[in-house]
Design an enzyme around this catalytic site. Structure first.
Site, PDB file in Angstrom:
ATOM      1  N   LYS A 114      44.710  43.993  43.655  1.00 25.44           N
ATOM      2  CA  LYS A 114      44.551  44.949  42.547  1.00 25.44           C
ATOM      3  C   LYS A 114      45.697  45.944  42.507  1.00 25.44           C
ATOM      4  O   LYS A 114      46.069  46.420  41.438  1.00 25.44           O
ATOM      5  CB  LYS A 114      43.207  45.673  42.631  1.00 25.44           C
ATOM      6  N   LYS A 196      40.097  31.750  41.336  1.00 30.08           N
ATOM      7  CA  LYS A 196      38.728  32.173  41.005  1.00 30.08           C
ATOM      8  C   LYS A 196      38.592  32.474  39.514  1.00 30.08           C
ATOM      9  O   LYS A 196      39.520  33.012  38.902  1.00 30.08           O
ATOM     10  CB  LYS A 196      38.460  33.447  41.833  1.00 30.08           C
ATOM     11  N   LYS A 199      37.175  37.630  34.761  1.00 35.42           N
ATOM     12  CA  LYS A 199      37.239  38.124  33.390  1.00 35.42           C
ATOM     13  C   LYS A 199      38.625  38.675  33.058  1.00 35.42           C
ATOM     14  O   LYS A 199      39.038  38.698  31.905  1.00 35.42           O
ATOM     15  CB  LYS A 199      36.189  39.215  33.189  1.00 35.42           C
TER      16      LYS A 199
END
Ligand code: TYM
Length: 332
Positions: A114, A196, A199
């Site tokens: 992130k 993975k 969204k």
């Protein structure tokens, strides 16, 4: 409460969940209610570790709450609430943070990913996110935490923090166990099946949202990336087909052998269409129930208000004991 084991889990308020969230976690939350005491939470405080539009965050949190109910979480059977309504999570997070090493947090792969993705905003909340997650779980002394595989590292950290606290202050926290499904713990992207499903993927075809309509779901599955082979079978290296077989198996209840014989000699086109239809049909009742519930704002409000009251009452008892253990002066 009774002597059943306690389950805790949470989900970020992204408005509508992905098929990954659903298969890896949320779909199991309803059935667990019969066997365990369950506490589930929409983790809006986690969500602001990346920048959020306040209007959208509020809407997404309410939608996520309704969607959890539409997926089978019953606020009469479980404690279902919104994280920011229960102040004990943030309070415990501070104490646990003082029992967590900088080095441990630096090793979290989600933080590394992130902080690369949001390089202009590597804030300290993003770094200490797993401490708040540990607080979510430990504020209830949960035994089991149903999650997908991507949360395993955070859960191991929560156990380590609990263990360290216990060593310093005397046995207190239960060490929470991950509860990871055998099949479907990591649903992969439809476009890059080694990654993975998420969204935040830039390609909208990579990810099924559980409120997508039937046509959209079928179209996305038809475009799913597979391989140059033609045989529908579960085998190492066939990541795209393995992922589709896993999804199909979960929504139909058929095992891999049955799926292989169902599609023997039929090719990938037929298979992808069947997966799309099966997923859309499986999710249809969720969409219908979500539409109904999300219109009933008063009922939702009643549920999340009561949920927060119960969660606060439960966790407050635990936090008070933690405050005593660390040496804070009693308030009363
Ligand atoms: P979140 O919101 O990213 O995801 C919610 C749940 O969905 C699972 N999941 C998946 N499972 C299988 N395949 C996928 N592609 C996939 N994508 C997501 C996640 O593993 C998770 O179980 N930090 C957590 C939320 C959280 C939490 C907690 C969870 C906060 N506090 C305490 C458990 C206990 C998160 O961001 O999940």
């Amino acid at each position: 409460m009774n002597d059943k084991k306690l389950i805790f889990s949470g989900i970020q308020p992204t408005g509508t969940f992905t098929l990954g969230n659903y298969i890896g976690a949320v779909r199991n939350w309803g059935p667990l209610q019969d066997e365990y005491n369950c506490i589930y939470c929409v983790v809006d405080m986690h969500a602001i570790t990346v920048r959020q539009d306040p209007v959208k965050l509020r809407q997404n949190s309410l939608n996520s709450y309704a969607l959890l109910m539409a997926c089978g979480v019953d606020p009469q059977k479980s404690i279902l609430f919104i994280q920011s309504h229960v102040k004990t999570h943030a309070e415990l997070s501070w104490i646990l943070g003082c029992n967590t090493q900088f080095g441990e947090l630096s090793r979290m792969t989600q933080f590394k990913d992130k902080s690369q993705k949001h390089a202009d905003d590597v804030n300290s909340g993003l770094f200490t996110y797993p401490v708040l997650m540990a607080a979510d779980i430990l504020a209830y002394n949960a035994d089991l935490v149903p999650v997908g595989v991507d949360q395993k590292q955070h859960l191991e950290l929560a156990r380590n923090i609990a263990q360290r606290f216990n060593q310093r202050y005397g046995d207190f926290f239960t060490l929470p166990e991950p509860y990871i499904p055998e099949v479907g713990a990591k649903v992969m992207s439809l476009q890059e099946p080694t990654k993975k499903m998420s969204k935040s993927d830039e390609n909208p075809n990579a990810c099924i949202l559980i409120l997508d309509d039937k046509d959209t779901i079928i179209r996305k599955f038809k475009r799913a990336v597979t391989d140059s082979d033609t045989e529908v079978c579960y085998r190492e290296g066939k990541d795209g087909i393995n992922n589709l077989m896993t999804i199909y198996s979960i929504v139909t209840g058929k095992d891999f052998a049955a799926i292989e014989s169902e599609f023997a000699g039929r090719g990938y086109g037929d298979f992808k269409l069947a997966v799309g239809e099966a997923v859309a049909d499986h999710l249809e009742p969720v969409r219908t129930e979500f539409d109904r519930l999300s219109k009933d704002k008063a009922y939702l409000k009643q549920c999340y208000t009561e949920g927060a009251e119960k969660a606060l009452r439960y966790s407050q008892r635990i936090i008070s004991k933690v405050y005593r253990k660390v040496g804070f002066v009693d308030k009363t």
